[in-house]
Design an enzyme around this catalytic site. Structure first.
Site, PDB file in Angstrom:
ATOM      1  N   PRO A 125      -2.571 -17.792  29.964  1.00 17.59           N
ATOM      2  CA  PRO A 125      -3.638 -18.272  28.887  1.00 17.59           C
ATOM      3  C   PRO A 125      -2.966 -18.507  27.564  1.00 17.59           C
ATOM      4  O   PRO A 125      -3.245 -19.129  26.684  1.00 17.59           O
ATOM      5  CB  PRO A 125      -4.543 -17.005  28.810  1.00 17.59           C
ATOM      6  CG  PRO A 125      -4.433 -16.313  29.964  1.00 17.59           C
ATOM      7  CD  PRO A 125      -3.178 -16.561  30.366  1.00 17.59           C
TER       8      PRO A 125
ATOM      9  N   ARG B 280      -2.534 -36.007  42.446  1.00 11.34           N
ATOM     10  CA  ARG B 280      -3.455 -37.138  42.533  1.00 11.34           C
ATOM     11  C   ARG B 280      -3.266 -38.219  41.494  1.00 11.34           C
ATOM     12  O   ARG B 280      -3.782 -39.410  41.737  1.00 11.34           O
ATOM     13  CB  ARG B 280      -5.022 -36.630  42.614  1.00 11.34           C
ATOM     14  CG  ARG B 280      -5.306 -36.320  41.185  1.00 11.34           C
ATOM     15  CD  ARG B 280      -6.793 -35.299  41.243  1.00 11.34           C
ATOM     16  NE  ARG B 280      -7.769 -36.295  42.135  1.00 11.34           N
ATOM     17  CZ  ARG B 280      -8.370 -37.222  41.421  1.00 11.34           C
ATOM     18  NH1 ARG B 280      -8.075 -37.732  40.656  1.00 11.34           N
ATOM     19  NH2 ARG B 280      -9.237 -37.772  42.375  1.00 11.34           N
TER      20      ARG B 280
ATOM     21  N   GLU C  33      -0.775  -7.826  34.747  1.00 14.82           N
ATOM     22  CA  GLU C  33      -0.940  -7.882  33.494  1.00 14.82           C
ATOM     23  C   GLU C  33       0.017  -9.169  33.072  1.00 14.82           C
ATOM     24  O   GLU C  33       0.175  -9.542  31.741  1.00 14.82           O
ATOM     25  CB  GLU C  33      -0.440  -6.711  32.539  1.00 14.82           C
ATOM     26  CG  GLU C  33      -1.451  -5.521  32.676  1.00 14.82           C
ATOM     27  CD  GLU C  33      -2.909  -5.754  32.580  1.00 14.82           C
ATOM     28  OE1 GLU C  33      -3.376  -6.547  31.703  1.00 14.82           O
ATOM     29  OE2 GLU C  33      -3.544  -5.530  33.664  1.00 14.82           O
TER      30      GLU C  33
HETATM   31  N1  4HQ Z   1      -3.930 -15.880  34.160  1.00  9.33           N
HETATM   32  N2  4HQ Z   1      -4.353 -20.359  32.737  1.00  9.33           N
HETATM   33  C1  4HQ Z   1      -3.113 -13.320  34.014  1.00  9.33           C
HETATM   34  C2  4HQ Z   1      -4.806 -16.866  33.564  1.00  9.33           C
HETATM   35  C3  4HQ Z   1      -4.381 -18.254  33.435  1.00  9.33           C
HETATM   36  C4  4HQ Z   1      -4.883 -19.332  32.697  1.00  9.33           C
HETATM   37  C5  4HQ Z   1      -2.545 -16.373  34.914  1.00  9.33           C
HETATM   38  C6  4HQ Z   1      -4.145 -14.512  34.429  1.00  9.33           C
HETATM   39  C7  4HQ Z   1      -1.347 -15.367  34.396  1.00  9.33           C
HETATM   40  C8  4HQ Z   1      -0.849 -12.959  34.711  1.00  9.33           C
HETATM   41  N3  4HQ Z   1      -3.412 -19.084  33.918  1.00  9.33           N
HETATM   42  N4  4HQ Z   1      -1.857 -13.938  34.682  1.00  9.33           N
HETATM   43  N5  4HQ Z   1      -6.168 -18.994  32.226  1.00  9.33           N
HETATM   44  O1  4HQ Z   1      -5.827 -16.588  33.224  1.00  9.33           O
HETATM   45  O2  4HQ Z   1      -3.353 -20.133  33.399  1.00  9.33           O
END
Ligand code: 4HQ
Length: 249
Positions: A89, A154, A116
């Site tokens: 995120p 795609r 985490e």
């Molecule tokens: N995560 N966009 C936590 C995501 C995420 C997102 C991926 C959760 C990585 C460790 N990844 N892990 N939103 O929420 O890409």
């Protein structure tokens, strides 16, 4: 284009990627996919991939040593240079523009984290770019990696059965897609727009363009501010808005 996905759940990645048009593109070797399990790069009997966070707190952190080895193995598996991406995120938010940018690279190595997340020193030393699929928290990076891979794959030539569907899709021209209809021509008393049954391809193309503009104006007006409409498009959108006003009265 080649994708290497590093994940503690390689089966999930492979199984999901094996479906539909992307699955066929992999089977026919138009794109390549290999998964790498960080567990295979551990040295201890328990194959430990996570550990408690320094400073305390809930949850676990992915250990750096197996991930570094997994990334280096994935990058080095063929000579073609690779861009190494971590899904999180904290990354740049993925949109069609980002997808088009990523599709120019011959190889992407996608790191899907769990728990985490990963030790920060991995990001500093071994990750080129961080990307997010949206402002929400998932339990792992597998779905984001699959989302990114699907969207990028795609856009590549000769991947979709119908290459123009990629060109006419939502967002590719900065607009939402036009409505679609198939048989029956009347359902629950609702008829398909007459123009689509005329066989007049020029008229149909104009109608679709107008609908794409109108739907975007109604549902995602923010998208219209990002693009410059041609004089013809402005005219079509004005007509759409007038028609909407007439329906209301
Ligand atoms: N995560 N966009 C936590 C995501 C995420 C997102 C991926 C959760 C990585 C460790 N990844 N892990 N939103 O929420 O890409």
């Amino acid at each position: 284009m080649r994708f290497d996905v590093i994940s503690l759940f390689p089966d999930v990645v492979e199984k999901t990627a094996s479906m539909g048009v992307i699955g066929r593109a992999i089977s026919s070797d138009k794109i390549q996919l290999k998964t790498w399990n960080p567990r295979d790069f551990t040295e201890d009997v328990h194959k430990t991939v996570d550990d408690r966070p320094f400073g305390g707190g809930p949850g676990m952190v992915m250990k750096i040593e197996p991930l570094k080895k997994a990334v280096q193995s994935a990058v080095g598996v063929v000579k073609e240079p690779a861009k190494v991406i971590y899904l999180s995120p904290q990354g740049r938010k993925l949109d069609q523009q980002g997808v088009n940018y990523l599709s120019q690279f011959p190889r992407l190595v996608l790191l899907a984290g769990r728990y985490e997340g990963v030790d920060e020193r991995l990001l500093e030393g071994y990750i080129d770019e961080e990307w997010s699929i949206g402002d929400f928290v998932l339990s792992g990076g597998e779905l984001p990696a699959l989302v990114l891979m699907d969207a990028v794959a795609r856009t590549l030539p000769d991947i979709l059965g119908h290459q123009c569907s990629a060109i006419e899709d939502s967002f590719v021209n900065g607009l939402l897609d036009h409505p679609h209809y198939t048989r029956p021509d009347v359902f629950d008393g609702v008829a398909v727009p007459d123009v689509l049954l005329t066989g007049n391809h020029k008229k149909i193309a104009v109608w679709r363009e107008k609908q794409a503009l109108g739907k975007t104006w109604q549902k995602r007006p923010d998208l219209l501010e990002k693009i410059k409409l041609s004089q013809h498009q402005k005219l079509l959108l004005d007509e759409y808005i007038k028609e909407q006003n007439n329906l209301k009265r």
